[in-house]
Scaffold this active site. Structure first.
Site, mmCIF file in Angstrom:
data_model
loop_
_atom_site.group_PDB
_atom_site.id
_atom_site.type_symbol
_atom_site.label_atom_id
_atom_site.label_comp_id
_atom_site.label_asym_id
_atom_site.label_seq_id
_atom_site.Cartn_x
_atom_site.Cartn_y
_atom_site.Cartn_z
ATOM 1 N N ASP A 10 0.872 -1.178 0.000
ATOM 2 C CA ASP A 10 0.000 0.000 0.000
ATOM 3 C C ASP A 10 0.908 1.227 0.000
ATOM 4 O O ASP A 10 2.118 1.120 0.242
ATOM 5 C CB ASP A 10 -0.910 0.010 1.243
ATOM 6 C CG ASP A 10 -1.877 1.191 1.239
ATOM 7 O OD1 ASP A 10 -2.454 1.485 0.174
ATOM 8 O OD2 ASP A 10 -2.046 1.845 2.285
ATOM 9 N N SER A 11 0.308 2.392 -0.224
ATOM 10 C CA SER A 11 1.086 3.626 -0.156
ATOM 11 C C SER A 11 1.443 3.937 1.300
ATOM 12 O O SER A 11 2.261 4.803 1.566
ATOM 13 C CB SER A 11 0.270 4.782 -0.724
ATOM 14 O OG SER A 11 -0.817 5.062 0.146
ATOM 15 N N CYS A 73 -4.204 -1.732 -2.010
ATOM 16 C CA CYS A 73 -4.353 -0.300 -2.270
ATOM 17 C C CYS A 73 -5.241 -0.182 -3.502
ATOM 18 O O CYS A 73 -4.934 -0.753 -4.551
ATOM 19 C CB CYS A 73 -2.968 0.288 -2.535
ATOM 20 S SG CYS A 73 -2.990 1.987 -3.107
ATOM 21 N N ASN A 74 -6.338 0.542 -3.366
ATOM 22 C CA ASN A 74 -7.263 0.683 -4.491
ATOM 23 C C ASN A 74 -6.627 1.457 -5.645
ATOM 24 O O ASN A 74 -6.849 1.145 -6.811
ATOM 25 C CB ASN A 74 -8.519 1.427 -4.031
ATOM 26 C CG ASN A 74 -9.336 0.627 -3.042
ATOM 27 O OD1 ASN A 74 -10.328 0.012 -3.409
ATOM 28 N ND2 ASN A 74 -8.923 0.611 -1.789
ATOM 29 N N THR A 75 -5.843 2.485 -5.291
ATOM 30 C CA THR A 75 -5.240 3.330 -6.321
ATOM 31 C C THR A 75 -4.249 2.513 -7.144
ATOM 32 O O THR A 75 -4.267 2.545 -8.381
ATOM 33 C CB THR A 75 -4.535 4.526 -5.646
ATOM 34 O OG1 THR A 75 -5.445 5.122 -4.721
ATOM 35 C CG2 THR A 75 -4.091 5.549 -6.650
ATOM 36 N N GLU A 152 -3.264 8.674 8.404
ATOM 37 C CA GLU A 152 -1.823 8.511 8.646
ATOM 38 C C GLU A 152 -1.377 9.259 9.899
ATOM 39 O O GLU A 152 -0.330 8.979 10.451
ATOM 40 C CB GLU A 152 -1.009 8.982 7.431
ATOM 41 C CG GLU A 152 -1.138 8.072 6.208
ATOM 42 C CD GLU A 152 -0.320 6.775 6.280
ATOM 43 O OE1 GLU A 152 0.652 6.707 7.055
ATOM 44 O OE2 GLU A 152 -0.678 5.823 5.547
ATOM 45 N N CYS A 184 -10.844 3.167 -0.768
ATOM 46 C CA CYS A 184 -9.433 3.454 -0.477
ATOM 47 C C CYS A 184 -9.161 2.729 0.833
ATOM 48 O O CYS A 184 -9.948 2.853 1.789
ATOM 49 C CB CYS A 184 -9.210 4.949 -0.320
ATOM 50 S SG CYS A 184 -7.608 5.375 0.410
ATOM 51 N N HIS A 186 -7.323 3.134 3.270
ATOM 52 C CA HIS A 186 -7.242 3.953 4.483
ATOM 53 C C HIS A 186 -8.621 4.199 5.106
ATOM 54 O O HIS A 186 -8.755 4.348 6.315
ATOM 55 C CB HIS A 186 -6.602 5.307 4.177
ATOM 56 C CG HIS A 186 -5.116 5.259 3.996
ATOM 57 N ND1 HIS A 186 -4.524 4.790 2.853
ATOM 58 C CD2 HIS A 186 -4.107 5.620 4.828
ATOM 59 C CE1 HIS A 186 -3.206 4.880 2.980
ATOM 60 N NE2 HIS A 186 -2.929 5.378 4.173
HETATM 61 N N1 DGL Z 1 -4.580 3.541 0.407
HETATM 62 C C1 DGL Z 1 -4.581 3.820 -0.953
HETATM 63 C C2 DGL Z 1 -5.824 3.354 -1.671
HETATM 64 O O1 DGL Z 1 -6.393 2.358 -1.272
HETATM 65 C C3 DGL Z 1 -4.033 5.147 -1.454
HETATM 66 C C4 DGL Z 1 -3.865 6.284 -0.518
HETATM 67 C C5 DGL Z 1 -2.974 7.367 -1.087
HETATM 68 O O2 DGL Z 1 -1.768 7.270 -0.872
HETATM 69 O O3 DGL Z 1 -3.484 8.283 -1.756
HETATM 70 O O4 DGL Z 1 -6.245 3.894 -2.652
#
Ligand code: DGL
Length: 268
Positions: A10-11, A73-75, A152, A184, A186
């Site tokens: 993940d990010s 991570c969705n992105t 975060e 997302c 998070h």
């Molecule tokens: N947690 C990530 C997601 O699921 C991306 C969060 C980010 O760094 O913008 O999309």
């Protein structure tokens, strides 16, 4: 093979929502988790950047001998799941398809909302995936750039978080959705605030839960579930291990895992 770890990326700490659910279903699995905190937020990056980062991290995790990789991570899933699947020859799964299946099963009025990062929203990953299976469903989206920094920094239920969430969620409430995808990883940690605002009549779909169920299915089909012994877990970040450890403690309620620092150079 069973002893080989499951890799997650993940990010940042959002993907821990997936790890948390996986640990409930598959408590003995060894885990390798990579958080790319230094290059966060992924939601503001371009597709080529996201593909590069994802491939670098999967390569890093492959050196840890992972048996399957979860792009938690969705992105990164929206930007690079197809490329990663084409390049690597271990099973690689994302978080979007599992969540879409659950949303389709749950909606009664066929009005589904998706909150996600700017990249995932503009790339239309969720509406496109839903359209493939259930074209009659209307999808309403919004991106929530302030959610990731709030998570975060461990501000999961602060008044500030509530106020910001009210603004982001208003258009979706107005659209009278009955199902909301937390698109997302998070956002899973903001469930309390989000469900308070959306009300009990809106079902929240957490891709972390949907993904952990599919992961279990994949491992069980391959007779590859680790059923014995203790789980060994390793966590890595490109950011500050101290800061990540502090936040992980808050969002996972007293997590004591040590985080190792990885320099970007090591990913090249
Ligand atoms: N947690 C990530 C997601 O699921 C991306 C969060 C980010 O760094 O913008 O999309």
């Amino acid at each position: 093979m069973k002893e080989q770890p499951v890799g997650f990326l993940d990010s940042g700490l959002g993907g821990l929502s997936v790890v948390k659910e996986v640990k409930k279903l598959l408590p003995r699995e060894n885990i390798e988790y990579f958080a790319d905190n230094l290059r966060q937020p992924y939601g503001e990056k371009s597709q080529p950047e996201l593909v590069k980062y994802t491939l670098q991290i999967v390569n890093f995790l492959l050196k840890k001998k992972i048996k399957v990789c979860v792009i938690a991570c969705n992105t990164a899933t929206a930007a690079s799941l197809t490329q990663a699947k084409n390049i690597f020859n271990i099973p690689i799964m994302g978080v979007i398809q599992p969540a879409v299946q659950d949303a389709i099963k749950n909606t009664s009025n066929n009005r589904v909302g998706v909150i996600a990062t700017e990249f995932t929203t503009k790339n239309r990953a969720y509406p496109e995936e839903i359209k493939k299976i259930a074209p009659h469903i209307e999808v309403f989206t919004n991106f929530c750039p302030e959610f990731v920094p709030l998570v975060e920094s461990g501000k999961l239920t602060d008044p500030e978080t509530y106020t910001i969430a009210q603004i982001y969620l208003k258009p979706l409430k107005d659209a009278q959705i009955d199902t909301l995808i937390l698109g997302c990883s998070h956002y899973s940690f903001l469930k309390k605030v989000i469900s308070k605002i959306m009300g009990p009549e809106v079902i929240l779909i957490d891709p972390a839960i949907s993904t952990s169920l599919i992961l279990k299915e994949i491992l069980s089909q391959k007779e590859n579930i680790k059923e014995e012994g203790k789980s060994e877990e390793n966590y890595y970040t490109t950011g500050s291990p101290e800061k990540v450890e502090r936040t992980a403690k808050i969002i996972l309620n007293n997590n004591n895992s040590k985080i190792k620092k990885v320099k970007l150079k090591e990913l090249e």
